[in-house]
Design a protein around this motif. Structure first.
Motif, PDB file in Angstrom:
ATOM      1  N   GLY A 300       0.782  -1.227   0.000  1.00 44.66           N
ATOM      2  CA  GLY A 300       0.000   0.000   0.000  1.00 44.66           C
ATOM      3  C   GLY A 300       0.814   1.276   0.000  1.00 44.66           C
ATOM      4  N   ALA A 301       2.137   1.175  -0.111  1.00 43.52           N
ATOM      5  CA  ALA A 301       2.982   2.363  -0.101  1.00 43.52           C
ATOM      6  C   ALA A 301       2.805   3.161  -1.387  1.00 43.52           C
ATOM      7  N   THR A 302       2.982   4.482  -1.292  1.00 38.05           N
ATOM      8  CA  THR A 302       2.849   5.370  -2.447  1.00 38.05           C
ATOM      9  C   THR A 302       4.157   6.131  -2.655  1.00 38.05           C
ATOM     10  N   VAL A 303       4.231   6.803  -3.798  1.00 40.80           N
ATOM     11  CA  VAL A 303       5.409   7.622  -4.084  1.00 40.80           C
ATOM     12  C   VAL A 303       5.544   8.733  -3.058  1.00 40.80           C
ATOM     13  N   GLY A 304       4.400   9.319  -2.650  1.00 40.27           N
ATOM     14  CA  GLY A 304       4.428  10.365  -1.627  1.00 40.27           C
ATOM     15  C   GLY A 304       5.002   9.867  -0.312  1.00 40.27           C
ATOM     16  N   ASP A 305       4.644   8.641   0.066  1.00 42.34           N
ATOM     17  CA  ASP A 305       5.200   8.060   1.290  1.00 42.34           C
ATOM     18  C   ASP A 305       6.714   7.931   1.189  1.00 42.34           C
ATOM     19  N   ALA A 306       7.193   7.513   0.020  1.00 41.74           N
ATOM     20  CA  ALA A 306       8.630   7.338  -0.177  1.00 41.74           C
ATOM     21  C   ALA A 306       9.366   8.666  -0.070  1.00 41.74           C
ATOM     22  N   VAL A 307       8.828   9.700  -0.726  1.00 40.82           N
ATOM     23  CA  VAL A 307       9.467  11.014  -0.687  1.00 40.82           C
ATOM     24  C   VAL A 307       9.477  11.564   0.734  1.00 40.82           C
ATOM     25  N   LYS A 308       8.366  11.338   1.455  1.00 44.17           N
ATOM     26  CA  LYS A 308       8.263  11.840   2.829  1.00 44.17           C
ATOM     27  C   LYS A 308       9.264  11.160   3.751  1.00 44.17           C
ATOM     28  N   LYS A 309       9.441   9.852   3.591  1.00 42.15           N
ATOM     29  CA  LYS A 309      10.335   9.119   4.480  1.00 42.15           C
ATOM     30  C   LYS A 309      11.801   9.296   4.107  1.00 42.15           C
TER      31      LYS A 309
END
Length: 369
Positions: A300-309
């Motif tokens: 369920g991970a998104t690109v936004g989650d990746a950039v944020k982390k």
């Protein structure tokens, strides 16, 4: 239905390759003992059907014939499948550094953690999806690159294909990689999950059905867009920079023409040009590589989650030194293996000569034939 002589000749883009390559294809159809253009003996007919021939081991493969594309596809399988499998330990450490930087702080400590927790055998976890996935990708990458390079140069015509040869390389490699990543994506998804989640699965045989049960068949393609984002720029840089670098090496650093160099020397140039190109490839494609690892590791991970982390700086730098070493070596070895395979089957090595437009007399001859 067998191709006519004229149809076979139309497969050869005379303006993209050197006159030596053209004469190489023509000479393979002429008797060596006769200076004149004597007709070749008719192939044997089996059962009254289409002509059937078996190519002799020392017979030259005609440029841009179906056999040429088959040879390039086979070379791509060996090139990508073997090299990616060989660097599985580096890829394993890189993926874990991207996913869990607190635990895998550096290259050396990453290898130490893996050795302590999983033993030496753990360094090759995920090798089966790596071998199968990158073999499929290599077949499409190299085979379709050669096809699209000719196809786009035919569309552009002699003058523009010579003037804008780098654009031909870029367009051909991008088109090939779109297809290659469709073949790679399911294997890459399983590989990342197996490598970064201990206990998820032993490999492809149990990892693939478990992945599908968890996220559905379409989940295997969840990372296709980031994969395109990683691989398309990488491949464009890989092919266009390689062709340019090798051409510059032969033009400025080698005192004799490529045709006079030994095959072993030409293969050395292929490896050197490939390694330099690989460094550029790693830098260009690294942010997307971080995204692919992050998305395939977490449900369920998104690109936004990746950039944020990870942060923007982390996307560009986390794991980059290791990836430069890995991709440089990988790309150099891939071009070396690919060109070695081409030499083995009687084809010239890739690149090294500036494409020249066909002379006016040759154009007139081709238009009248």
């Amino acid at each position: 239905m067998a191709l006519s002589d004229r149809s076979r000749e139309s497969l050869l883009p005379s303006y993209l390759y050197t006159s030596a390559a053209r004469s190489f294809a023509v000479a393979s159809r002429l008797p060596s003992s006769s200076p004149s253009r004597a007709p070749a003996p008719a192939p044997a007919v089996v059962g009254g059907g289409a002509p059937f021939t078996i190519q002799a081991p020392n017979e030259k493969i005609e440029m841009y014939s179906p056999m040429f594309y088959a040879a390039c596809t086979a070379g791509g399988i060996a090139s990508c499948g073997l090299t990616h499998t060989a660097v599985t330990p580096l890829d394993l450490v890189k993926c874990n550094m991207q996913i869990d930087p607190a635990k895998y702080k550096s290259i050396s400590s990453g290898f130490g953690v893996l050795l302590k927790e999983q033993g030496a055998r753990g360094f090759f976890r995920g090798w089966v999806p790596t071998l199968l996935g990158y073999s499929a990708q290599g077949a499409c990458k190299f085979g379709f690159y050669e096809f699209f390079k000719k196809y786009y140069s035919d569309i552009a015509g002699p003058e523009f294909s010579h003037k804008y040869k780098t654009l031909i390389y870029l367009a051909g490699s991008a088109s090939a990689e779109v297809i290659a990543d469709v073949a790679l994506c399911p294997f890459e998804a399983v590989k990342v999950r197996v490598q970064t989640q201990p206990g998820f699965a032993r490999g492809l045989s149990d990892g693939l059905p478990k992945f599908v049960r968890s996220e559905g068949a379409l989940g295997l393609y969840k990372g296709i867009v980031p994969l395109w984002g990683r691989q398309i720029p990488y491949t464009m840089m890989k092919f266009a920079s390689f062709e340019t670098i090798v051409e510059l090496i032969y033009k400025h650093a080698v005192p004799i023409p490529k045709s006079e160099c030994t095959k072993s020397f030409q293969l050395g140039i292929s490896f050197a040009g490939g390694y330099i190109a690989g460094v550029f490839c790693a830098v260009v494609s690294h942010p997307a590589d971080n995204l692919v690892s992050f998305l395939n590791n977490a449900k369920g991970a998104t690109v936004g989650d990746a950039v944020k982390k990870l942060g923007l700086w982390g996307l560009f730098t986390r794991g980059l030194p290791l990836r430069i070493v890995m991709i440089g070596t990988l790309t150099g070895a891939q071009w070396g293996i690919y060109d070695a395979f081409k030499v083995m089957v009687g084809l010239p090595t890739t690149g090294g000569v500036t494409p020249a437009p066909a002379p006016a007399a040759e154009k007139a001859l081709e238009s009248s034939s």
